[in-house]
Write an enzyme that holds these catalytic residues in place. Structure first.
Site, PDB file in Angstrom:
ATOM      1  N   CYS A  44      -3.632  10.848   1.590  1.00 56.25           N
ATOM      2  CA  CYS A  44      -2.968   9.562   1.338  1.00 56.25           C
ATOM      3  C   CYS A  44      -1.594   9.754   0.731  1.00 56.25           C
ATOM      4  CB  CYS A  44      -3.818   8.729   0.382  1.00 56.25           C
ATOM      5  SG  CYS A  44      -5.508   8.604   0.921  1.00 56.25           S
ATOM      6  N   LYS A  59       0.828  -1.206   0.000  1.00 58.40           N
ATOM      7  CA  LYS A  59       0.000   0.000   0.000  1.00 58.40           C
ATOM      8  C   LYS A  59       0.867   1.264   0.000  1.00 58.40           C
ATOM      9  CE  LYS A  59      -3.033   3.053   0.444  1.00 58.40           C
ATOM     10  NZ  LYS A  59      -4.337   3.307   0.933  1.00 58.40           N
TER      11      LYS A  59
HETATM   12  N1  SAJ Z   1      -1.919  14.798  -8.759  1.00 53.11           N
HETATM   13  C1  SAJ Z   1      -1.054  15.559  -9.545  1.00 53.11           C
HETATM   14  N2  SAJ Z   1      -0.720  15.075 -10.785  1.00 53.11           N
HETATM   15  C2  SAJ Z   1      -1.203  13.896 -11.266  1.00 53.11           C
HETATM   16  C3  SAJ Z   1      -2.067  13.119 -10.449  1.00 53.11           C
HETATM   17  C4  SAJ Z   1      -2.412  13.607  -9.193  1.00 53.11           C
HETATM   18  O1  SAJ Z   1      -0.598  16.636  -9.149  1.00 53.11           O
HETATM   19  O2  SAJ Z   1      -0.851  13.554 -12.410  1.00 53.11           O
HETATM   20  C5  SAJ Z   1      -2.285  15.299  -7.409  1.00 53.11           C
HETATM   21  C6  SAJ Z   1      -3.796  15.538  -7.246  1.00 53.11           C
HETATM   22  O3  SAJ Z   1      -4.173  16.784  -7.750  1.00 53.11           O
HETATM   23  C7  SAJ Z   1      -3.939  15.411  -5.751  1.00 53.11           C
HETATM   24  C8  SAJ Z   1      -2.888  14.368  -5.358  1.00 53.11           C
HETATM   25  O4  SAJ Z   1      -2.000  14.282  -6.459  1.00 53.11           O
HETATM   26  O5  SAJ Z   1      -3.620  16.641  -5.100  1.00 53.11           O
HETATM   27  C9  SAJ Z   1      -3.435  12.979  -5.061  1.00 53.11           C
HETATM   28  O6  SAJ Z   1      -4.482  12.640  -5.960  1.00 53.11           O
HETATM   29  P1  SAJ Z   1      -4.651  11.182  -6.578  1.00 53.11           P
HETATM   30  O7  SAJ Z   1      -5.824  11.198  -7.477  1.00 53.11           O
HETATM   31  O8  SAJ Z   1      -3.391  10.734  -7.188  1.00 53.11           O
HETATM   32  O9  SAJ Z   1      -4.858  10.221  -5.327  1.00 53.11           O
HETATM   33  P2  SAJ Z   1      -5.819  10.157  -4.030  1.00 53.11           P
HETATM   34  O10 SAJ Z   1      -5.043  10.728  -2.884  1.00 53.11           O
HETATM   35  O11 SAJ Z   1      -7.166  10.688  -4.271  1.00 53.11           O
HETATM   36  O12 SAJ Z   1      -5.970   8.546  -3.855  1.00 53.11           O
HETATM   37  C10 SAJ Z   1      -4.807   7.733  -3.767  1.00 53.11           C
HETATM   38  C11 SAJ Z   1      -4.952   6.551  -4.737  1.00 53.11           C
HETATM   39  N3  SAJ Z   1      -3.664   5.874  -4.895  1.00 53.11           N
HETATM   40  C12 SAJ Z   1      -3.115   5.618  -6.112  1.00 53.11           C
HETATM   41  O13 SAJ Z   1      -3.625   5.960  -7.144  1.00 53.11           O
HETATM   42  C13 SAJ Z   1      -1.823   4.887  -6.121  1.00 53.11           C
HETATM   43  C14 SAJ Z   1      -6.012   5.585  -4.245  1.00 53.11           C
HETATM   44  O14 SAJ Z   1      -6.068   4.420  -5.059  1.00 53.11           O
HETATM   45  C15 SAJ Z   1      -5.729   5.184  -2.787  1.00 53.11           C
HETATM   46  O15 SAJ Z   1      -6.707   4.276  -2.274  1.00 53.11           O
HETATM   47  C16 SAJ Z   1      -5.748   6.444  -1.957  1.00 53.11           C
HETATM   48  O16 SAJ Z   1      -4.675   7.294  -2.429  1.00 53.11           O
HETATM   49  C17 SAJ Z   1      -5.555   6.054  -0.503  1.00 53.11           C
HETATM   50  O17 SAJ Z   1      -6.562   5.993   0.230  1.00 53.11           O
HETATM   51  O18 SAJ Z   1      -4.425   5.740  -0.112  1.00 53.11           O
END
Ligand code: SAJ
Length: 429
Positions: free
Chosen positions: A272, A218
């Site tokens: 996360c 994870k």
């Molecule tokens: N972000 C960027 N650039 C990108 C992708 C995301 O700047 O290309 C930023 C987003 O704007 C945001 C942050 O990253 O601020 C996180 O967003 P996210 O969509 O990547 O993830 P979370 O935090 O909503 O959810 C993540 C997920 N993990 C992965 O994709 C590996 C989800 O599957 C997990 O269950 C969750 O964390 C968790 O609960 O740990």
């Protein structure tokens, strides 16, 4: 063994949907939370968090009598612990945040009196490596009359596993059912029992490993994403210096069959990805150099964005010598931590907007179509709609690529004073 009654400890963003999924498969579920308000809300068939489709699921489960919430644990055949694992308050000595396992410890102490021979106990909370064994130790101390897997192996009274949640906020219900599940038992039989439980509603594959590997899996998934976003964020700063459009560059580089760069932004938010990598760094500070650096790169991106806004204010005033900083209106587009959700937790966009509101004497517009009311502690931000902001603001700061903004022909903005952290124009022409 069949699981006639399931107890979910912690009814937040993960626990409540999980409890509702079991209940939707006609299992008797008792949800436990320390917050009496949340318990009351759920018992009325309503929800205290925002997640698509969850309200219907909870409403039906409560109405049909399969889901009930309580502040006190009671006997069940399986217990799923889905409580928060935040950071401890920061100590001056260390710049590495340390995980706070006190919620898991409290959960252990609260269920210890009601667990019995044959029960399955699953830790779902995202946890540092070793947390499942620590949970086992707390339970064993509280219940010396029961035997546990680490000391008694397959013949133990209690079965335990770590099965991390991996669902994406906004898609929780779909991903709970469809995603593959990592099942890390303290013994093989523990894993098999956990698979049996999850197969109640999980359509994805349940892949068996040990508890430590499941914990690390994870943390690895979220660190992988953090490191990749840090790469994109660093590229955006390099490209700005070299007068190259980073979004065009990433589009081009991603045409290579083995390159897949993520998108830069104002920083990394949520509860996360900005948190979990520290659980690796705090365990292995010497070894986790890249993971630690990525965290720092992403955490410092808001500083860089604020510098760009200051520069834009300077340029605007140079072109409009009759005006002072007080006359300059800044529009901040998007306040949530990512697009098309209403979640402000650890949002870099909100942090930047607040910091600008503190430093800038002029008006600050906040444009956030997904939130009806901002929390009370957020001050000096004037809520306006997109059209008013486009028309009246002097500096435009784009921070979240909400669909409402993409549909609104952002390219009609005065580009000169646009600080675009999301590459809206080139990504969504
Ligand atoms: N972000 C960027 N650039 C990108 C992708 C995301 O700047 O290309 C930023 C987003 O704007 C945001 C942050 O990253 O601020 C996180 O967003 P996210 O969509 O990547 O993830 P979370 O935090 O909503 O959810 C993540 C997920 N993990 C992965 O994709 C590996 C989800 O599957 C997990 O269950 C969750 O964390 C968790 O609960 O740990």
């Amino acid at each position: 063994m069949s699981f006639d009654k399931i107890s979910v400890i912690g009814l937040g963003y993960i626990g409540l949907p999980t409890a509702a999924m079991f209940a939707s498969r006609k299992k008797k579920v008792i949800g436990v939370d320390v917050n009496p308000k949340a318990v009351d809300t759920i018992n009325q068939g309503q929800i205290h968090i925002v997640e698509p489709d969850l309200d219907m699921l909870v409403h039906a489960a409560v109405k049909e009598g399969y889901l009930r919430a309580s502040t006190k644990p009671e006997q069940a055949d399986a217990f799923l612990i889905a409580v928060p694992t935040p950071f401890l308050p920061k100590e001056n000595k260390s710049d590495i945040p340390q995980p706070d396992l006190s919620y898991i410890e409290s959960a252990a102490k609260s269920i210890a009196p009601v667990i019995k021979k044959g029960d399955l106990i699953i830790l779902e909370s995202t946890s540092p490596v070793g947390a499942t064994e620590q949970l086992e130790q707390w339970l064993a101390e509280a219940r010396p009359d029961l035997t546990f897997p680490s000391s008694n192996g397959e013949s133990s009274d209690i079965r335990m596993a770590h099965c991390p949640e991996r669902v994406l906020p906004g898609l929780v219900i779909k991903e709970l059912v469809e995603n593959d599940r990592v099942i890390g038992g303290l013994t093989n039989l523990c894993s098999q029992k956990a698979v049996e439980l999850y197969k109640t509603f999980v359509k994805g594959e349940c892949v068996i490993t040990n508890a430590r590997t499941a914990e690390m899996a994870k943390l690895t998934e979220n660190s992988f994403r953090d490191v990749n976003i840090a790469f994109a964020n660093e590229l955006s700063i390099i490209c700005d210096k070299l007068d190259i459009n980073v979004w065009e560059l990433i589009k081009l580089a991603n045409r290579h069959p083995r390159v897949n760069i993520l998108q830069p932004g104002p920083g990394v938010g949520g509860h996360c990805i900005a948190v979990d990598p520290w659980f690796i760094v705090s365990k292995t500070p010497e070894e986790a150099q890249l993971i630690r650096t990525a965290r720092k790169v992403n955490d410092s991106k808001p500083d860089w964005v604020i510098e760009k806004v200051k520069q834009a204010i300077g340029e605007y005033l140079l072109e409009n010598p009759d005006k002072t900083a007080k006359d300059v209106t800044i529009a901040c587009y998007g306040l949530t931590f990512k697009p098309d959700i209403d979640d402000l937790r650890e949002s870099p966009a909100l942090e930047i907007t607040n910091r600008i509101a503190k430093m800038h004497p002029g008006t600050i517009f906040g444009i956030e179509p997904n939130i009806s009311q901002l929390p009370k502690h957020i001050k000096n931000i004037k809520r306006v709609n997109f059209e008013k902001a486009i028309q009246d603001a002097n500096i435009h700061l784009m921070m979240v690529d909400h669909k409402e903004f993409l549909e609104s022909k952002l390219s009609s903005m005065n580009n000169k004073f646009l600080v675009d952290t999301k590459g809206i124009e080139i990504r969504y022409p």
